[in-house]
Design an enzyme around this catalytic site. Structure first.
Site, PDB file in Angstrom:
ATOM      1  CB  SER A   1      -0.869  -0.033   1.257  1.00  0.00           C
ATOM      2  OG  SER A   1      -1.982   0.797   1.129  1.00  0.00           O
TER       3      SER A   1
ATOM      4  N   GLY B   1      -3.119  -0.442  -3.777  1.00  0.00           N
ATOM      5  CA  GLY B   1      -1.783  -0.016  -3.363  1.00  0.00           C
ATOM      6  C   GLY B   1      -1.327   1.316  -3.902  1.00  0.00           C
TER       7      GLY B   1
ATOM      8  N   GLY C   1      -8.110   1.378  -2.615  1.00  0.00           N
ATOM      9  CA  GLY C   1      -8.808   1.850  -1.420  1.00  0.00           C
ATOM     10  C   GLY C   1      -8.368   3.282  -1.153  1.00  0.00           C
TER      11      GLY C   1
ATOM     12  CE1 TYR D   1       0.971   0.556   9.214  1.00  0.00           C
ATOM     13  CE2 TYR D   1      -0.464   2.450   8.923  1.00  0.00           C
ATOM     14  CZ  TYR D   1      -0.295   1.091   9.086  1.00  0.00           C
ATOM     15  OH  TYR D   1      -1.391   0.278   9.114  1.00  0.00           O
TER      16      TYR D   1
ATOM     17  CB  CYS E   1      -2.526   8.914  28.971  1.00  0.00           C
ATOM     18  SG  CYS E   1      -3.025  10.111  30.163  1.00  0.00           S
TER      19      CYS E   1
ATOM     20  CE1 TYR F   1      -6.586   0.597   4.747  1.00  0.00           C
ATOM     21  CE2 TYR F   1      -5.497   2.202   3.346  1.00  0.00           C
ATOM     22  CZ  TYR F   1      -6.101   0.972   3.511  1.00  0.00           C
ATOM     23  OH  TYR F   1      -6.236   0.123   2.430  1.00  0.00           O
TER      24      TYR F   1
HETATM   25  N1  LLP Z   1      -6.592  -5.273  -1.703  1.00  0.00           N
HETATM   26  C1  LLP Z   1      -6.075  -5.976  -0.691  1.00  0.00           C
HETATM   27  C2  LLP Z   1      -6.098  -7.432  -0.748  1.00  0.00           C
HETATM   28  C3  LLP Z   1      -5.521  -5.326   0.411  1.00  0.00           C
HETATM   29  O1  LLP Z   1      -5.016  -6.041   1.397  1.00  0.00           O
HETATM   30  C4  LLP Z   1      -5.528  -3.908   0.448  1.00  0.00           C
HETATM   31  C5  LLP Z   1      -4.958  -3.194   1.589  1.00  0.00           C
HETATM   32  C6  LLP Z   1      -6.085  -3.206  -0.617  1.00  0.00           C
HETATM   33  C7  LLP Z   1      -6.607  -3.928  -1.691  1.00  0.00           C
HETATM   34  C8  LLP Z   1      -6.169  -1.718  -0.672  1.00  0.00           C
HETATM   35  O2  LLP Z   1      -4.926  -1.108  -0.695  1.00  0.00           O
HETATM   36  P1  LLP Z   1      -4.816   0.469  -0.937  1.00  0.00           P
HETATM   37  O3  LLP Z   1      -5.261   0.737  -2.352  1.00  0.00           O
HETATM   38  O4  LLP Z   1      -5.707   1.131   0.032  1.00  0.00           O
HETATM   39  O5  LLP Z   1      -3.403   0.770  -0.735  1.00  0.00           O
HETATM   40  N2  LLP Z   1      -3.437   0.464   7.253  1.00  0.00           N
HETATM   41  C9  LLP Z   1      -2.393   0.711   6.274  1.00  0.00           C
HETATM   42  C10 LLP Z   1      -2.738   0.145   4.920  1.00  0.00           C
HETATM   43  C11 LLP Z   1      -3.015  -1.332   4.970  1.00  0.00           C
HETATM   44  C12 LLP Z   1      -3.478  -1.856   3.645  1.00  0.00           C
HETATM   45  C13 LLP Z   1      -3.972  -3.236   3.785  1.00  0.00           C
HETATM   46  N3  LLP Z   1      -4.457  -3.791   2.574  1.00  0.00           N
HETATM   47  C14 LLP Z   1      -2.144   2.217   6.205  1.00  0.00           C
HETATM   48  O6  LLP Z   1      -2.783   2.953   6.928  1.00  0.00           O
HETATM   49  O7  LLP Z   1      -1.298   2.657   5.439  1.00  0.00           O
END
Ligand code: LLP
Length: 450
Positions: free
Chosen positions: A216, A254, A298, A344, A371, A401
């Site tokens: 991501s 990602g 996402g 992160y 806290c 997120y």
């Molecule tokens: N598809 C799968 C199978 C995934 O595991 C994810 C994200 C996505 C799509 C969407 O990825 P995006 O387009 O949003 O990068 N909490 C972390 C990000 C964790 C992503 C987990 N999987 C953050 O705040 O950066």
């Protein structure tokens, strides 16, 4: 500290020294809905959905698969309705996300189910509502989905999540497709091939194709290129062995977004054009038909659409070694509504949203009210020296997120999410109340457990 259009949602602007989002003044939103507050620019969200959908369709034509919005980045029933209305799919990775999609009457045949450890109940529910596909992540799951599909009298369409062994250039915790991870079946170890054989011989599974998601907040193309090459190579091996072709290739999400001035962003059309060229030439090389190509953005949809508004509560000058000082500016939220800086080292920018200031910038640290020393939203930022209690600070690009990873640490109440468009605002996820928190506390009579 200036307004940076590239990190704010499309319909944001500074008007007479005040931040305005979707035609609504930040100060009025803060007054009406309270702070901390997630403000989604609804028209921006919808246009980003369409941007990815059109980019996939126009570049892949008849081999365009589905854009599955990764609901883990942020979802609510209302947002799931926007996704459904736009005619794209949704990726859910828990029973909870599936429940939200179903509450929005999301067409089941556009729901894709992820998860590295889906429970039997989650799998059974997904099969019973008729989801488009389940992305299988382990050998046990091949047996489970097959068995539960058989029990339901169905043949379930599935993809296999493949680990192509790609080092994506992003934070380790959000990089998912190198070898030493919990996700998927690795190609290098032979696990992917074993999973293909097992799926092919499962009577109630229909293997539609392969899936990978390399991480991501990625900007380099190499990871996507390598992953695509490896998965198509595996698809060719499948064709050679089974004398039929897999119909789908899902390349995950990602795509990175801008958080700070000067950060890159992805133009969906450029990304999809490059991907289409690559897929076509690789398919040519392997003499494969171009499969349906699906993606799962996402962050690239939700992230830039949302701004968090906080109210400043206290400020404090702390003497540092060498005679310098650092100003601590504390707001009314923090790590419970944005854990990304803590988890992160993610970086954000901030804007004084309620007025212009002509004061000089001063080395500041923006912190929350938890806290915990590590409750830092922005470690180092120049903020005007007259920022004071009552000021409203806006943090852009918190749509992905942020609320979805919010916690109740310190019994903080999760903020509301409001949607703004054309000068109107409405709550789509209400702020938690103390009653919501207390509703979980129960006093039960002890029961004998043997
Ligand atoms: N598809 C799968 C199978 C995934 O595991 C994810 C994200 C996505 C799509 C969407 O990825 P995006 O387009 O949003 O990068 N909490 C972390 C990000 C964790 C992503 C987990 N999987 C953050 O705040 O950066």
């Amino acid at each position: 500290m200036n307004f940076l259009p590239e990190v704010f949602s499309n319909n944001s602007a500074m008007v007479n020294g005040e931040l305005v989002i979707g035609g609504c003044k930040a100060t009025s939103l803060a007054k009406e809905f309270g702070t901390p507050l997630f403000v989604i620019d609804e028209n921006d969200f919808k246009s980003r959905i369409n941007g990815w959908k059109n980019a996939l369709n126009s570049n892949f034509g008849s081999s365009a698969g589905e854009v599955y919005y990764a609901s883990k980045s942020f979802v609510s029933v209302e947002v799931a309705k926007w996704i459904a209305e736009a005619g794209i799919g949704i990726d859910v990775c828990t029973g909870g996300e599936l429940a939200v999609a179903l509450a929005a009457n999301f067409p089941a045949n556009r729901i894709e189910v992820h998860g590295n450890n889906k429970s039997e109940a989650e799998i059974a529910k997904a099969i019973s509502v008729g989801v488009a596909k389940i992305v299988i992540d382990s050998m046990q799951e091949i047996e489970r989905v097959d068995r539960l599909a058989k029990a339901a009298g169905k043949v379930q369409n599935v993809l296999l999540r493949i680990t192509p062994g790609v080092e994506a250039h992003t934070h380790e915790a959000i990089s998912t497709a190198h070898e030493d991870v919990k996700f998927g079946f690795s190609i290098a170890s032979g696990a992917a091939w074993k999973a293909i054989i097992a799926t092919q011989s499962a009577s109630n599974l229909a293997l539609e194709g392969l899936h990978c998601h390399i991480g991501s907040q990625i900007f380099e193309n190499e990871g996507f290129i390598l992953a695509t090459q490896k998965l198509l190579e595996l698809s060719a091996k499948f064709r050679d062995e089974f004398k039929s072709e897999l119909s789908e290739l899902d390349l995950g999400g990602g795509y990175g977004i801008a958080y700070l001035a000067g950060d890159k962003t992805f133009d969906p059309n450029q990304v999809m054009a490059a991907l289409a060229e690559l897929v076509k030439s690789e398919c040519n090389r392997h003499n494969l038909k171009v499969p349906k190509i699906s993606i799962e953005p996402g962050r690239a949809i939700a992230g830039p659409t949302t701004t968090t508004l906080y109210e400043v509560g206290t400020t404090k000058d702390v003497e540092l070694e060498g005679g310098k000082t650092r100003r601590y500016i504390a707001v009314d939220g923090g790590m419970s509504d944005n854990i990304r800086p803590g988890l992160y080292g993610a970086k954000y920018s901030a804007l004084l949203a309620n007025r212009t200031s002509t004061s000089t910038g001063i080395n500041s640290r923006l912190v929350g009210k938890h806290c915990e020393t590590g409750d830092i939203i922005i470690r180092e930022i120049d903020l005007p020296s007259d920022v004071a209690p009552g000021d409203i600070l806006a943090i852009p690009a918190t749509g992905a997120y942020g609320r979805s990873m919010a916690s109740n640490y310190n019994h903080m109440l999760k903020p509301a999410v409001i949607s703004v468009a054309n000068g109107s605002a409405r709550t789509i996820l209400r702020r938690e109340s103390e009653a919501d928190l207390l509703a979980l506390d129960v006093v039960e009579a002890p029961r004998t457990i043997k």
